[in-house]
Design a protein around this motif. Sequence first.
Motif, PDB file in Angstrom:
ATOM      1  N   TRP A 178       5.896   5.893   4.821  1.00 54.27           N
ATOM      2  CA  TRP A 178       5.048   6.803   4.045  1.00 54.27           C
ATOM      3  C   TRP A 178       5.666   8.194   3.913  1.00 54.27           C
ATOM      4  O   TRP A 178       5.034   9.110   3.422  1.00 54.27           O
ATOM      5  CB  TRP A 178       3.659   6.900   4.659  1.00 54.27           C
ATOM      6  CG  TRP A 178       2.652   5.965   4.014  1.00 54.27           C
ATOM      7  CD1 TRP A 178       2.003   6.176   2.833  1.00 54.27           C
ATOM      8  CD2 TRP A 178       2.209   4.695   4.503  1.00 54.27           C
ATOM      9  NE1 TRP A 178       1.167   5.114   2.563  1.00 54.27           N
ATOM     10  CE2 TRP A 178       1.274   4.186   3.572  1.00 54.27           C
ATOM     11  CE3 TRP A 178       2.507   3.941   5.636  1.00 54.27           C
ATOM     12  CZ2 TRP A 178       0.637   2.966   3.739  1.00 54.27           C
ATOM     13  CZ3 TRP A 178       1.873   2.722   5.797  1.00 54.27           C
ATOM     14  CH2 TRP A 178       0.957   2.242   4.860  1.00 54.27           C
ATOM     15  N   VAL A 188      -2.149   8.129   2.399  1.00 58.56           N
ATOM     16  CA  VAL A 188      -3.156   7.946   3.435  1.00 58.56           C
ATOM     17  C   VAL A 188      -3.115   9.163   4.348  1.00 58.56           C
ATOM     18  O   VAL A 188      -2.086   9.828   4.494  1.00 58.56           O
ATOM     19  CB  VAL A 188      -2.916   6.653   4.263  1.00 58.56           C
ATOM     20  CG1 VAL A 188      -3.005   5.423   3.379  1.00 58.56           C
ATOM     21  CG2 VAL A 188      -1.586   6.704   4.987  1.00 58.56           C
ATOM     22  N   PHE A 233       0.288   4.381  -2.130  1.00 56.43           N
ATOM     23  CA  PHE A 233      -0.947   5.141  -1.944  1.00 56.43           C
ATOM     24  C   PHE A 233      -0.787   6.118  -0.789  1.00 56.43           C
ATOM     25  O   PHE A 233      -0.189   5.788   0.235  1.00 56.43           O
ATOM     26  CB  PHE A 233      -2.117   4.200  -1.659  1.00 56.43           C
ATOM     27  CG  PHE A 233      -2.423   3.254  -2.786  1.00 56.43           C
ATOM     28  CD1 PHE A 233      -3.276   3.635  -3.809  1.00 56.43           C
ATOM     29  CD2 PHE A 233      -1.852   1.995  -2.822  1.00 56.43           C
ATOM     30  CE1 PHE A 233      -3.558   2.767  -4.846  1.00 56.43           C
ATOM     31  CE2 PHE A 233      -2.123   1.124  -3.859  1.00 56.43           C
ATOM     32  CZ  PHE A 233      -2.981   1.507  -4.877  1.00 56.43           C
ATOM     33  N   MET A 238       0.803  -1.224   0.000  1.00 54.05           N
ATOM     34  CA  MET A 238       0.000   0.000   0.000  1.00 54.05           C
ATOM     35  C   MET A 238       0.834   1.270   0.000  1.00 54.05           C
ATOM     36  O   MET A 238       0.290   2.376  -0.080  1.00 54.05           O
ATOM     37  CB  MET A 238      -0.923   0.022   1.222  1.00 54.05           C
ATOM     38  CG  MET A 238      -2.006  -1.039   1.180  1.00 54.05           C
ATOM     39  SD  MET A 238      -3.325  -0.693   2.373  1.00 54.05           S
ATOM     40  CE  MET A 238      -2.434  -0.755   3.926  1.00 54.05           C
TER      41      MET A 238
END
Length: 237
Positions: free
Chosen positions: A47, A14, A12, A9
């Motif tokens: 992230w 978030v 992506f 993930m």
Amino acid sequence: LYNAMIHPMLPFQVKGVLWYQGESNVARPARYRMLFPRLIQQWRDDWKQADGSPGAFPFLFVQIAPFEPADSLPPARSLRAELREAQTAGLALPNTAMITTIDQGEEGDIHPRNKKIVGQRLALAARRVAYGETIEYAAPAYTGMTTEGAAIRLRFSGVGTGLTSHGETLQEFVIAGRERAFVRANARLDGNTVIVWHPDVPEPVAVRYAWANNPDRANLFNNEGLPVAPFRTDAWQ
């Protein structure tokens, strides 16, 4: 689990994380105290949101709920209470919040059925930590104590417009002297502090609240409806 379900993930974007986990770590609370903050920091690194700026990668988590038969006496040890304490280590990191579910446990179901109130409390935390609203969102938390003769006075943060008891008398407080033998205690509100005592403990040194696997009578809240998080004043092994 990380390699299969989290790492894919990473491309992506978030906004943040709502984390409801901990049951499988109950047997290892001391290790969780180390692992949980590392997990938060690793995900922020992954992230590329690890700068700690306001609102960056909010990580909001749920303190595990009561489970198993209610304790009739102060337990010699409660691993679930120790895990709840270990979860609070995550609050040392910026942009985190913990919601408390100490009033939502079920003796025979490790997954409490009332998920709506969990979502409502997480939403309050998100509105504050992720979106910057000025609202009461966190469970009132113990901040300090003073000994006053044969009683102990407890102080709290996050009291909002005031503390209250859901019921006639406060429950789930225990008290001990230097011999470290806890007994169920008397407790009463005095403004936004709580006074705790017991006639058999004339020289008290420590208090615990909701320190059990299933403290099913815990009834100290703020007026906004948020339960006081379980705590202990001691650091005894």
